[in-house]
Design a protein around this motif. Sequence first.
Motif, PDB file in Angstrom:
ATOM      1  N   ILE A 124       9.136  -4.468  -7.694  1.00  0.00           N
ATOM      2  CA  ILE A 124       8.771  -5.871  -7.498  1.00  0.00           C
ATOM      3  C   ILE A 124       7.454  -5.922  -6.735  1.00  0.00           C
ATOM      4  CG2 ILE A 124       9.583  -8.067  -6.518  1.00  0.00           C
ATOM      5  CD1 ILE A 124      12.209  -5.557  -6.668  1.00  0.00           C
ATOM      6  N   ARG A 174       6.796  -6.117   1.412  1.00  0.00           N
ATOM      7  CA  ARG A 174       7.975  -5.490   1.988  1.00  0.00           C
ATOM      8  C   ARG A 174       8.494  -6.286   3.165  1.00  0.00           C
ATOM      9  NH1 ARG A 174       8.513   0.419   1.306  1.00  0.00           N
ATOM     10  NH2 ARG A 174      10.636   0.909   1.903  1.00  0.00           N
ATOM     11  N   ARG A 230       5.936  -4.463   6.851  1.00  0.00           N
ATOM     12  CA  ARG A 230       5.847  -2.992   6.916  1.00  0.00           C
ATOM     13  C   ARG A 230       4.974  -2.544   8.074  1.00  0.00           C
ATOM     14  NH1 ARG A 230       3.614  -0.762   1.545  1.00  0.00           N
ATOM     15  NH2 ARG A 230       2.696   0.917   2.760  1.00  0.00           N
ATOM     16  N   GLU A 258      12.030  -6.522  -0.795  1.00  0.00           N
ATOM     17  CA  GLU A 258      10.718  -6.988  -1.238  1.00  0.00           C
ATOM     18  C   GLU A 258      10.853  -8.490  -1.475  1.00  0.00           C
ATOM     19  OE1 GLU A 258       8.225  -4.699  -1.545  1.00  0.00           O
ATOM     20  OE2 GLU A 258       6.729  -5.650  -2.813  1.00  0.00           O
ATOM     21  N   PHE A 277      16.727  -3.737  -1.880  1.00  0.00           N
ATOM     22  CA  PHE A 277      16.910  -2.474  -2.609  1.00  0.00           C
ATOM     23  C   PHE A 277      17.484  -1.344  -1.767  1.00  0.00           C
ATOM     24  CE2 PHE A 277      12.349  -2.955  -1.668  1.00  0.00           C
ATOM     25  CZ  PHE A 277      12.154  -1.885  -0.808  1.00  0.00           C
ATOM     26  N   MET A 280      10.543   1.961  -9.994  1.00  0.00           N
ATOM     27  CA  MET A 280      10.700   2.909  -8.893  1.00  0.00           C
ATOM     28  C   MET A 280      11.657   3.958  -9.422  1.00  0.00           C
ATOM     29  SD  MET A 280       8.946   1.785  -6.310  1.00  0.00           S
ATOM     30  CE  MET A 280       9.542   2.909  -5.065  1.00  0.00           C
ATOM     31  N   LYS A 323       6.918   6.061  -7.779  1.00  0.00           N
ATOM     32  CA  LYS A 323       6.679   4.791  -8.469  1.00  0.00           C
ATOM     33  C   LYS A 323       5.896   5.047  -9.744  1.00  0.00           C
ATOM     34  CE  LYS A 323       2.766   4.225  -5.516  1.00  0.00           C
ATOM     35  NZ  LYS A 323       2.068   3.580  -4.462  1.00  0.00           N
ATOM     36  N   LYS A 367       3.717   2.932 -12.702  1.00  0.00           N
ATOM     37  CA  LYS A 367       3.162   1.646 -13.121  1.00  0.00           C
ATOM     38  C   LYS A 367       2.531   1.777 -14.495  1.00  0.00           C
ATOM     39  CE  LYS A 367       2.015   0.211  -8.453  1.00  0.00           C
ATOM     40  NZ  LYS A 367       1.022  -0.413  -7.606  1.00  0.00           N
ATOM     41  N   GLU A 421      -3.437   2.132 -11.327  1.00  0.00           N
ATOM     42  CA  GLU A 421      -2.980   1.592 -10.054  1.00  0.00           C
ATOM     43  C   GLU A 421      -4.134   0.979  -9.258  1.00  0.00           C
ATOM     44  OE1 GLU A 421      -0.016   2.531  -8.139  1.00  0.00           O
ATOM     45  OE2 GLU A 421      -0.778   3.169  -6.196  1.00  0.00           O
ATOM     46  N   LYS A 454      -0.894  -4.753   5.456  1.00  0.00           N
ATOM     47  CA  LYS A 454      -1.089  -3.304   5.554  1.00  0.00           C
ATOM     48  C   LYS A 454      -2.056  -2.913   6.664  1.00  0.00           C
ATOM     49  CE  LYS A 454       0.229  -1.192   1.281  1.00  0.00           C
ATOM     50  NZ  LYS A 454      -0.094  -0.365   0.152  1.00  0.00           N
TER      51      LYS A 454
HETATM   52  P1  AMP Z   1       3.020   0.649  -3.574  1.00  0.00           P
HETATM   53  O1  AMP Z   1       2.898  -0.551  -2.631  1.00  0.00           O
HETATM   54  O2  AMP Z   1       2.358   0.462  -4.867  1.00  0.00           O
HETATM   55  O3  AMP Z   1       2.705   1.935  -2.846  1.00  0.00           O
HETATM   56  O4  AMP Z   1       4.568   0.798  -3.974  1.00  0.00           O
HETATM   57  C1  AMP Z   1       5.594   0.976  -3.065  1.00  0.00           C
HETATM   58  C2  AMP Z   1       6.114  -0.370  -2.642  1.00  0.00           C
HETATM   59  O5  AMP Z   1       6.813  -1.006  -3.691  1.00  0.00           O
HETATM   60  C3  AMP Z   1       7.124  -0.313  -1.538  1.00  0.00           C
HETATM   61  O6  AMP Z   1       6.497  -0.183  -0.292  1.00  0.00           O
HETATM   62  C4  AMP Z   1       7.838  -1.644  -1.681  1.00  0.00           C
HETATM   63  O7  AMP Z   1       7.145  -2.615  -0.909  1.00  0.00           O
HETATM   64  C5  AMP Z   1       7.663  -1.996  -3.139  1.00  0.00           C
HETATM   65  N1  AMP Z   1       8.896  -2.059  -3.949  1.00  0.00           N
HETATM   66  C6  AMP Z   1       9.085  -2.960  -4.920  1.00  0.00           C
HETATM   67  N2  AMP Z   1      10.272  -2.778  -5.517  1.00  0.00           N
HETATM   68  C7  AMP Z   1      10.863  -1.723  -4.915  1.00  0.00           C
HETATM   69  C8  AMP Z   1      12.107  -1.046  -5.103  1.00  0.00           C
HETATM   70  N3  AMP Z   1      12.984  -1.402  -6.050  1.00  0.00           N
HETATM   71  N4  AMP Z   1      12.361   0.027  -4.301  1.00  0.00           N
HETATM   72  C9  AMP Z   1      11.482   0.411  -3.355  1.00  0.00           C
HETATM   73  N5  AMP Z   1      10.290  -0.201  -3.139  1.00  0.00           N
HETATM   74  C10 AMP Z   1       9.977  -1.257  -3.914  1.00  0.00           C
END
Ligand code: AMP
Length: 554
Positions: free
Chosen positions: A247, A251, A266, A295, A336, A399, A418, A420, A424, A534
């Motif tokens: 999603i 966070r 976070r 999230e 989650f 994820m 993760k 995508k 990214e 962040k």
């Molecule tokens: P990124 O911000 O691209 O590094 O991706 C990791 C982030 O995805 C995590 O820090 C969460 O904020 C978010 N996230 C969204 N969905 C999930 C999920 N199902 N499980 C864990 N993190 C998730």
Amino acid sequence: MEYSELVKIYEDLESTSKRLEKIEILSNFLRKVAKKELKEIVYLAEGRIFAEWDKRKIGFSNRLMIKALSSGSGESSSKIETLFRKKGDLGLVAEEVFQSKKQMTLMGRKLDTGKVMENIRKLSELEGKGTVSKKISFISELLVNAKGKEAKYIVKTVLENLRIGVSSGIIRDSIAKAFKAEIKDVEEAGDLSGDYGEVAVLAKDKNLKSIGLGVGKPVRSMLALLVEDIEDGFKALGEPCQFENKIDGFRLQCHGSKGKVNLFTRRMEDVTSQFPDIVKFLKNVRAESYILDCEAVGYDSKTGKYLPFQSISQRIKRKYDIEDMAKKFPMELFVFDVLYCNGKNLMSSNLKERREILERIIKEKKKEISVSEKLVTKDKKKAGEFFKKILKEGFEGLMVKNLESKYRPGRYVGGWMKLKNILEPLDLVILGAEYGEGKRAGWLTSFIVGCKDGNKFLEVGRVSTGIKEKGEDLTYKDMTKLLKPLIVSTKGKGVGVKPKIVIEVAYEEIQKSSKYSSGFGLRFPRVVSLRVDKPSNEVNNLKLVKKIFKMQRK
Ligand code: AMP
């Protein structure tokens, strides 16, 4: 402790770039610090006044500092400004103007670290009329009582720009060495508490293990690494894996006990009062006490479609009209993970066990609170179909999680990955900027952005699109307001800024480039959003830039 003793350590630390030498200096020093002063001395060594998760902010700009320097030294503001232009650093300006001044002594005592802390902390408590002059007087009181070098470090601390090359890794290793503790235990305690000041005191008492997870006390979030495709995910995490919808919101760590709720970002900032809607949704958690990893995502109230982060980011910092904002920008909470439930710490339980508890305690309610979707499989094809379905539903990707993985706060340990569908976007820190021309004169309109490499930031490009001239979205005016207080140097139309502001940048390609210090440059970069959630030490690193560079060539 006399502030001059700490200043001596700052200078020793600044004089070497060698990590091991820094650890030697800092650990010898920490060992000698009295227990009652240890917590604050660790903060000061990190260049901070409050714990990382603490909401309070110093909020002192260069402009105010020029006034404080002028009032403390008796020199005119214009002389201070001229020196600032010449040296590009107000700490160095302070050193020069107070070098030649006769030092006063505060009530017959030399300046001590307690007084420095006390006055700087007061800055965050002031509100209302006369605040600015009071703020200036708290700092000039310190400066009047300081010698040149002391003034230098007071100014740098107040401006949150200490820069003596002490990373959190060096703090961690120095605490371990000073008090003969295992680095791993110090790190674990740091991840749990987000407060190396507190950790140092416990390490001195040989009591690191007592640090516990508690409702109302935020912990760092577990992080995920990037994988290229589903096969890669299985390779990294084993079979079967748990796939979930990823999603694209922000966070939130939700803490609850007997109806009292706290929400943390976070960055471990408490944002409870900004999200009364989410506090209400959490009534659907069937547990006496809990810590949930979630999230929160905004959606369009007419179409129900999920919205990208930037459209709801303004809610994070909002202080007024909160209920109106909640109506205008409705949000949904996806849960989650569960770290704590009914008095039990679940971080050492594996994902499978945690997920079972999670599904039991959350009563899902449409467009309010849901558990992330999941598919547990070892079948590549099934996982691929799930990925397609998730993308169709408007989520940004998958994820991938190892079913046996424990919850590891603050770590990219590989328990989570993760995936995508697009290249990214990168979260990057702004290192410099340039003023625009014509009708954009007076605004900072292009930004040099950088990624992380160890303790340094390296440039990866310059971005000027994606920001609006006016309107509700992120404008040049907003960016200028954010960056101006952070300016540390000026050259022609360009400025260098403290690396504090993080933006999410999309691009079409990563190219090799000798123009930027990372050796890579972003092609057609575009600002997607301001990542107020962040901290700059969580921006993407050079390793990821290289990985994407390699991936796109496949
Ligand atoms: P990124 O911000 O691209 O590094 O991706 C990791 C982030 O995805 C995590 O820090 C969460 O904020 C978010 N996230 C969204 N969905 C999930 C999920 N199902 N499980 C864990 N993190 C998730």
